[in-house]
Design a protein around this motif. Structure first.
Motif, PDB file in Angstrom:
ATOM      1  N   THR A   9       8.717 -44.103  20.646  1.00  0.00           N
ATOM      2  CA  THR A   9       9.350 -43.612  21.859  1.00  0.00           C
ATOM      3  C   THR A   9       8.324 -42.745  22.595  1.00  0.00           C
ATOM      4  O   THR A   9       7.145 -42.759  22.248  1.00  0.00           O
ATOM      5  N   ASP A  12       9.303 -35.744  25.716  1.00  0.00           N
ATOM      6  CA  ASP A  12      10.161 -35.324  26.838  1.00  0.00           C
ATOM      7  C   ASP A  12       9.387 -35.111  28.152  1.00  0.00           C
ATOM      8  O   ASP A  12       9.993 -34.965  29.202  1.00  0.00           O
ATOM      9  N   HIS A  32      12.165 -39.821  28.394  1.00  0.00           N
ATOM     10  CA  HIS A  32      12.749 -39.976  27.062  1.00  0.00           C
ATOM     11  C   HIS A  32      14.259 -39.751  27.211  1.00  0.00           C
ATOM     12  O   HIS A  32      14.685 -38.739  27.755  1.00  0.00           O
ATOM     13  N   THR A  34      18.343 -40.637  25.211  1.00  0.00           N
ATOM     14  CA  THR A  34      18.982 -41.091  23.982  1.00  0.00           C
ATOM     15  C   THR A  34      20.390 -41.645  24.216  1.00  0.00           C
ATOM     16  O   THR A  34      20.967 -42.243  23.321  1.00  0.00           O
ATOM     17  N   THR A  35      20.944 -41.440  25.429  1.00  0.00           N
ATOM     18  CA  THR A  35      22.304 -41.923  25.700  1.00  0.00           C
ATOM     19  C   THR A  35      22.391 -42.573  27.082  1.00  0.00           C
ATOM     20  O   THR A  35      21.577 -42.270  27.969  1.00  0.00           O
ATOM     21  N   LEU A  62      17.537 -48.373  24.388  1.00  0.00           N
ATOM     22  CA  LEU A  62      18.056 -47.286  23.553  1.00  0.00           C
ATOM     23  C   LEU A  62      18.233 -47.727  22.104  1.00  0.00           C
ATOM     24  O   LEU A  62      18.510 -48.892  21.831  1.00  0.00           O
ATOM     25  N   ASP A  96      14.487 -45.638  23.392  1.00  0.00           N
ATOM     26  CA  ASP A  96      14.911 -44.322  23.901  1.00  0.00           C
ATOM     27  C   ASP A  96      14.067 -43.941  25.121  1.00  0.00           C
ATOM     28  O   ASP A  96      13.562 -42.828  25.239  1.00  0.00           O
TER      29      ASP A  96
END
Length: 197
Positions: A9, A12, A32, A34-35, A62, A96
């Protein structure tokens, strides 16, 4: 060390890219995430920030298994924007990750080939300015046991070194552990043996 315990990945820090062709400008941003909620929030932010842009196209991937993904052309001809962006994410085997490419139209049509090159190049530039990292795939295991088994449970924890996420002590105790995917089955078996040992 198992290779399938890791996925690639980015950090941030937002990676930024740029491409211009026939006065059209393509601004690219790699995040970056994750959802899906994070993705939606970021897309909404870019639509507000670049309200005067013609298109806000994006693609995301993801999850460690890389099964949750989407590519969006935002009004560009089908598969000329989202797919080339997603292709860049796939070529680096990342997950991600969200890549957004904002297009300011320069008054000259680029044609489908030109658009594909533009979106692909802008996305690649943003990812090139991102820091790629390996992340450990962990599984979480929750185990309930009577208080008298505390020492046995803690011995397994000490020997296998999972990360303790939470624990509570009562007549029935509960512990939640996180461990690398390849060792999860062994931890589960050892804890279950305690119950029937």
């Amino acid at each position: 060390m198992q290779d399938n315990d890791f996925f690639k990945t980015i950090t941030d820090r937002v990676g930024e890219g740029y491409y211009t062709e026939k006065r059209s400008k393509f601004l690219a941003f790699a995040h970056h995430v994750t959802t899906v909620e994070e993705v939606k929030d970021l897309i909404a932010t870019y639509r507000r920030r670049y309200y005067d842009a013609r298109h806000v196209c994006y693609a995301y991937m993801l999850g460690a298994e890389r099964l949750d993904y989407r590519a969006n052309d935002d009004g560009e001809p089908s598969s000329t924007a989202g797919k080339p962006i997603l292709g860049q994410i796939n070529s680096l085997e990342l997950t991600d990750v969200l890549v957004v490419v904002v297009r300011y139209y320069g008054g000259v049509n680029l044609g489908t080939g030109g658009l594909i090159v533009a979106y692909r190049t802008a996305a690649a530039d943003a990812l090139a300015h991102s820091q790629v990292v390996s992340a450990l795939i962990e599984e979480t295991i929750t185990y309930d046991y009577p208080y008298v088994m505390m020492n046995d449970v803690m011995r397994v924890v000490k020997e296998m070194s999972p990360r303790i996420v939470s624990q509570q002590f009562d007549n029935t105790c509960s512990i939640t552990l996180s461990i690398r995917r390849s060792e999860a089955e062994q931890l589960r078996n050892r804890l279950n043996k305690l119950s029937f040992g």
